[in-house]
Design an enzyme around this catalytic site. Sequence first.
Site, PDB file in Angstrom:
ATOM      1  N   PRO A  84       0.812  -1.222   0.000  1.00  0.00           N
ATOM      2  CA  PRO A  84       0.000   0.000   0.000  1.00  0.00           C
ATOM      3  C   PRO A  84       0.847   1.274   0.000  1.00  0.00           C
ATOM      4  O   PRO A  84       0.316   2.360  -0.201  1.00  0.00           O
ATOM      5  CB  PRO A  84      -0.798  -0.113   1.308  1.00  0.00           C
ATOM      6  CG  PRO A  84       0.022  -0.992   2.193  1.00  0.00           C
ATOM      7  CD  PRO A  84       0.801  -1.915   1.302  1.00  0.00           C
ATOM      8  N   THR A 117       0.152  -5.855   2.388  1.00  0.00           N
ATOM      9  CA  THR A 117       1.262  -6.030   3.332  1.00  0.00           C
ATOM     10  C   THR A 117       1.235  -4.960   4.431  1.00  0.00           C
ATOM     11  O   THR A 117       0.802  -3.832   4.210  1.00  0.00           O
ATOM     12  CB  THR A 117       2.637  -5.986   2.618  1.00  0.00           C
ATOM     13  OG1 THR A 117       2.770  -4.717   1.996  1.00  0.00           O
ATOM     14  CG2 THR A 117       2.760  -7.074   1.586  1.00  0.00           C
ATOM     15  N   ASP A 146       9.611  -2.211  -8.060  1.00  0.00           N
ATOM     16  CA  ASP A 146      10.686  -3.185  -8.211  1.00  0.00           C
ATOM     17  C   ASP A 146      11.076  -3.813  -6.868  1.00  0.00           C
ATOM     18  O   ASP A 146      11.485  -4.973  -6.817  1.00  0.00           O
ATOM     19  CB  ASP A 146      11.911  -2.506  -8.839  1.00  0.00           C
ATOM     20  CG  ASP A 146      11.632  -2.088 -10.279  1.00  0.00           C
ATOM     21  OD1 ASP A 146      10.839  -2.772 -10.949  1.00  0.00           O
ATOM     22  OD2 ASP A 146      12.178  -1.070 -10.721  1.00  0.00           O
ATOM     23  N   THR A 177       9.955   3.121 -10.011  1.00  0.00           N
ATOM     24  CA  THR A 177      10.697   2.942 -11.265  1.00  0.00           C
ATOM     25  C   THR A 177       9.979   1.933 -12.168  1.00  0.00           C
ATOM     26  O   THR A 177       9.882   2.120 -13.371  1.00  0.00           O
ATOM     27  CB  THR A 177      12.140   2.451 -10.979  1.00  0.00           C
ATOM     28  OG1 THR A 177      12.708   3.244  -9.936  1.00  0.00           O
ATOM     29  CG2 THR A 177      13.000   2.552 -12.220  1.00  0.00           C
TER      30      THR A 177
END
Length: 587
Positions: free
Chosen positions: A133, A164, A191, A235
Amino acid sequence: METDLRLESSLWIGNKRYRAVLTGWHLKWTEADKKNGDKKTVSVPVAEVVGVENGRVEILPQKSVEDTDKDFTVFYVKRSRSRSTYGLLWSLGRTQFSCPSRVLRDQWTNHLRTALKTHSPLRPHRLLVFINPFGGKKKGREIYHSLVAPLFELAGISSHVIVTERANQARDHLLKKDLTGFDGVVCVGGDGMFSEILHGLIGRTQQEAGLCETDPAVTLQPCPLHIGIIPAGSTDCVCYATVGVIDPVTSALHIIIGDSQPLDVCSVHHASTLVRYSVSLVGYGFYGDVLAESEKHRWMGPLRYDYSGTVVYLSNRSYAGIVQYLPADPLLSSPRDKTRCLSGCNVCSRSTERLFPHTSDSGSLYSSHFSQYSNDSEGEWVSVEGRFRCVSLTCMSSSCARSPLGLSPSAHLADGTGDLILVWDTHPLSFLKFLYRHTSTQDQFDLPFVEVHRVKAVRFSLPDGREEEAHEEIGELNCARGGEEREYVDTVSRNGSQQQLAQRVVERETKNEHKTVAPILCGLCCKKTPAVSVWNCDGEILPFTEIFCRIHGQLVRLYARGIEDGAAMQNCSQESDKNKSRCITYK
Ligand SMILES: CCCCCCCCCCCCC/C=C/[C@@H](O)[C@H](COP(=O)(O)O)NC(=O)CCCCC
Ligand SMILES: Nc1ncnc2c1ncn2[C@@H]1O[C@H](COP(=O)(O)OP(=O)(O)O)[C@@H](O)[C@H]1O
Ligand SMILES: [Ca+2]
């Protein structure tokens, strides 16, 4: 099979009559009451049908069902060009058909559902979904529930969703909990979140196979569960480099139709321990410094990298190091060959045969035990020493919004090699030119202070005395970092008798490593040039400077198919029927 599934009849879309045909591979419909020259055919590969529903149904933005008994609705993948990226955007196409009778309607829906089962063996039925989140702009939950969950429901996928509550929760779940019945794991995040899933799944697979991850010479077992990425990070490099666009709906559709893209993974070792795995960037110098600086500015969200990039560039650093590398076979491919790894890449397909010679298809890949590393003759190590602006190793192109062609534009997703990029110390303006070229199509390797090598393994070490120098520096700066690295390495080194040895080494080394990691973290604020940088490993700072990296070919599989070449998709009309399943017209 083909003949059993064939169905042909007249159907209506609105008030127009169409001749509709279902062959084994395609659903096609052609306007019936037009002259031959004006007849347009829409052809949807069965593999790209998302779902078939009775009645007149809509899903997005909201579900609505008109339960008529002569109608059915087909949902499928529709492509469009992306304005800002090289890949193709996928969206949900929908066509509502009307039949002359209910019997014919049931025949169409039954045939289509059977065709789906027959032609899409890798479609997931049950998925484990982890949502971070706090990733990117903190929109992970919203993205999943509004854009992805309705598509999964339409496709009949049941998902167990975990939002999570702490870092590494997803990794620990995958390492310890029962995963029976799941076909794949989906991460909603960036990532860093992908990296958690990667570590959990690789670790779990080796545990179950009784293999020791700490030994760089061991041939690791490929993971049986596929990984899906719904991009919601900063990213999102892994998603960008494997799909070609950052778009949650595109990624959800790749998951639904069970696309499968193998991916090389780099294992990073220090002494006799496994430190981490990486798929995109293992970077020392500039990229390590940017990451270290950016951690202080997480509150800025994705912009933290632009800000930190500028700060680090202005600090004008270079670092001494010794880089040793094991070149890959130059006859197979080269990082300067100007090719791009696209969907259906030949270099990667040939690598599958080379890496897994005893398996005829990817479906049976996981049942065999093989030794890809020992099949390769090792070759000669090359060693270079000097001062570097940055040293980067990437298993894939690592393209992202900041760099649409990536760190190494000709790198391959699944060829069992990585590209090592050495940027020697140079004038600040020359280095800026190098960085700037990442944002355009100009060749960033065509500069006298840049080298790129396609490799199977890399070792990085510090020149004699450099580590002591770094330790002395930290004594002066008195700015140590906490013990979180030790906690991590402890949990990944867990195989049998080697486990305790690895753990002891890690604890001892980690105490020292706080001395080597800290200078850079402090150096940026204290304006003192540190002797060493840190490693950025897919967005995590490594707790060691001296590392050994090895590429493991096709260790994991993603629900993706590589970047689709927009231009090539237009020229699909001459393709054979089977290949056409990879081609469809786009607007
Ligand atoms: C003058 C213009 C300079 C532009 C330089 C552009 C070079 C960009 C290459 C980026 C490669 C990215 C490789 C992927 C790294 C990610 O794993 C990592 C973590 O991502 P996330 O979990 O989403 O936060 N991202 C980075 O390390 C950011 C590097 C940014 C460097 C400017
Ligand atoms: N609930 C959570 N709280 C804090 N950190 C988390 C949580 N869930 C995951 N993380 C960690 O957050 C880090 C960044 O997540 P990521 O989704 O990659 O976002 P970003 O791309 O913005 O960095 C990851 O390293 C992951 O381990
Ligand atoms: Ca590769």
